[in-house]
Design an enzyme around this catalytic site. Structure first.
Site, PDB file in Angstrom:
ATOM      1  N   HIS A  82      29.574  39.975 107.642  1.00  0.00           N
ATOM      2  CA  HIS A  82      28.440  39.072 107.574  1.00  0.00           C
ATOM      3  C   HIS A  82      28.129  38.705 106.128  1.00  0.00           C
ATOM      4  O   HIS A  82      28.302  39.515 105.210  1.00  0.00           O
ATOM      5  CB  HIS A  82      27.199  39.724 108.194  1.00  0.00           C
ATOM      6  CG  HIS A  82      27.201  39.726 109.686  1.00  0.00           C
ATOM      7  ND1 HIS A  82      27.489  38.606 110.431  1.00  0.00           N
ATOM      8  CD2 HIS A  82      26.947  40.720 110.587  1.00  0.00           C
ATOM      9  CE1 HIS A  82      27.404  38.898 111.721  1.00  0.00           C
ATOM     10  NE2 HIS A  82      27.081  40.175 111.853  1.00  0.00           N
ATOM     11  N   CYS A 114      29.750  34.068 106.426  1.00  0.00           N
ATOM     12  CA  CYS A 114      28.829  32.941 106.306  1.00  0.00           C
ATOM     13  C   CYS A 114      28.280  32.851 104.884  1.00  0.00           C
ATOM     14  O   CYS A 114      28.227  33.845 104.159  1.00  0.00           O
ATOM     15  CB  CYS A 114      27.666  33.112 107.280  1.00  0.00           C
ATOM     16  SG  CYS A 114      28.149  33.040 109.002  1.00  0.00           S
TER      17      CYS A 114
END
Length: 362
Positions: free
Chosen positions: A172, A228
């Site tokens: 992440h 991301c």
């Protein structure tokens, strides 16, 4: 997006990696495999030359990567192992966030594929690759904040002219407000260790100061970040614009020095700073994997001596095919993702270079 404070309250990061599940993933997989098969038929015969023109290849492509095993306890290089002039060294991090609501399933597979690419295609020695994943027996190789920070220092420590370094991260990524006036968009980009809810994230400023600033002349660092908000996660000073074939200045407004000490740092990111990456089983039909990681490895394995420009072109072409077909023909995906799509990867660098003549070498 949600603020960092709200994310800490809820315990669930918003806008982390998008996970493409179930029937939608299977349908998308059929489209992606079709796009890649069309690409592959051309990749065996052609590579990119100056100006992006296709040139006949004179070398055969490498064999496909064997991904059947992943060593669980890589040794620390000691003595002269991995330290000599002209050596290669890599740090590979895959974070699954086990037993969390925001868990990922493809990151260990990503690390396995990247390890095999480095060893089989680019000649990295196993004892010069450090792997941090949650399936490690030794706690020193868990992808905690401290272990990632220590391993980033290990990656560049003692490196000399001629050395090639690789930092790979699959997990992440988030962003938070920038209070130092060194981000043009007003946000710091981050990567999330397995314990980031307790210990905090690792900011782009720290990554830059740890593995970019120390690079001496003749040392090359590649970062490949499948997360991301990863576009400028190394805070490199130039961002490549493939549409206009130019490098855009990304130097911080604060005039802070983000350059190397004479070396070269190059980063391939899964998406822009305000975009999301994808974790999906679409490519294999079974195993989850990062979209950028799978496409990048597929192309590099099948194109001899590809340039950075050629690599970006092929990745963008494949992603465009998939996104166009998905938007037009898969209603369940339109409903699931709305405007979300597989984003195009970004290229950034500590210095400008000719992307259509410089070969992609790790």
């Amino acid at each position: 997006m949600r603020s960092y404070e709200l994310m800490m309250e809820t315990g669930i990061p918003n806008e982390c990696k998008a996970i493409i599940p179930g029937p939608a993933s299977m349908e998308l997989g059929n489209q992606i495999r079709h796009a890649l098969s069309k690409t592959k038929s051309n990749l065996h015969q052609y590579s990119f030359g100056n100006g992006g023109k296709l040139l006949k290849s004179t070398r055969p492509s490498s064999s496909s990567t064997n991904v059947s095993s992943l060593d669980t306890k890589p040794p620390y290089p000691t003595g002269n192992s991995g330290e000599a002039h002209g050596m290669k060294r890599a740090l590979l991090c895959g974070v699954t966030y086990q037993n969390k609501k925001y868990s990922l399933k493809g990151t260990v597979n990503d690390v396995r594929r990247m390890k095999n690419l480095l060893m089989q295609r680019f000649g990295y020695r196993r004892d010069c690759i450090r792997i941090l994943t949650e399936d490690q027996v030794d706690s020193d190789f868990m992808p905690t904040k401290k272990n990632i920070q220590d391993s980033l220092k290990w990656l560049v420590e003692g490196s000399e002219s001629g050395d090639s370094l690789v930092f790979y991260f699959s997990g992440h990524g988030l962003r938070q407000p920038d209070f130092n006036d060194d981000e043009k968009d007003g946000f710091d980009e981050t990567i999330c260790p397995v314990d980031f809810m307790q210990e905090g994230m690792i900011l782009d400023n720290e990554i830059n100061s740890t593995i970019v600033r120390p690079l001496k002349k003749g040392i090359t660092l590649h970062a490949i970040v499948d997360a991301c908000h990863s576009g400028t996660v190394l805070d490199l000073e130039y961002i490549y614009d493939p549409h206009n074939d130019i490098w855009n200045d990304n130097k911080p407004p604060s005039k802070a020095d983000k350059s190397t000490s004479g070396g070269l740092a190059i980063c391939l990111s899964a998406c822009g700073d305000d975009q999301m990456a994808s974790d999906t089983s679409a490519f294999t039909g079974k195993e989850m994997t990062g979209a950028m990681t799978f496409i990048l490895i597929h192309i590099v394995e099948n194109v001899p001596e590809i340039t950075y420009g050629g690599l970006l072109n092929q990745m963008h072409a494949c992603i465009e095919q998939v996104n166009n077909k998905r938007c037009l023909s898969v209603p369940c995906l339109r409903k699931l993702f709305g405007r979300r799509k597989i984003e195009n990867p970004m290229l950034s660098s500590s210095q400008e270079f000719p992307v259509y003549s410089k070969k992609f070498l790790l």
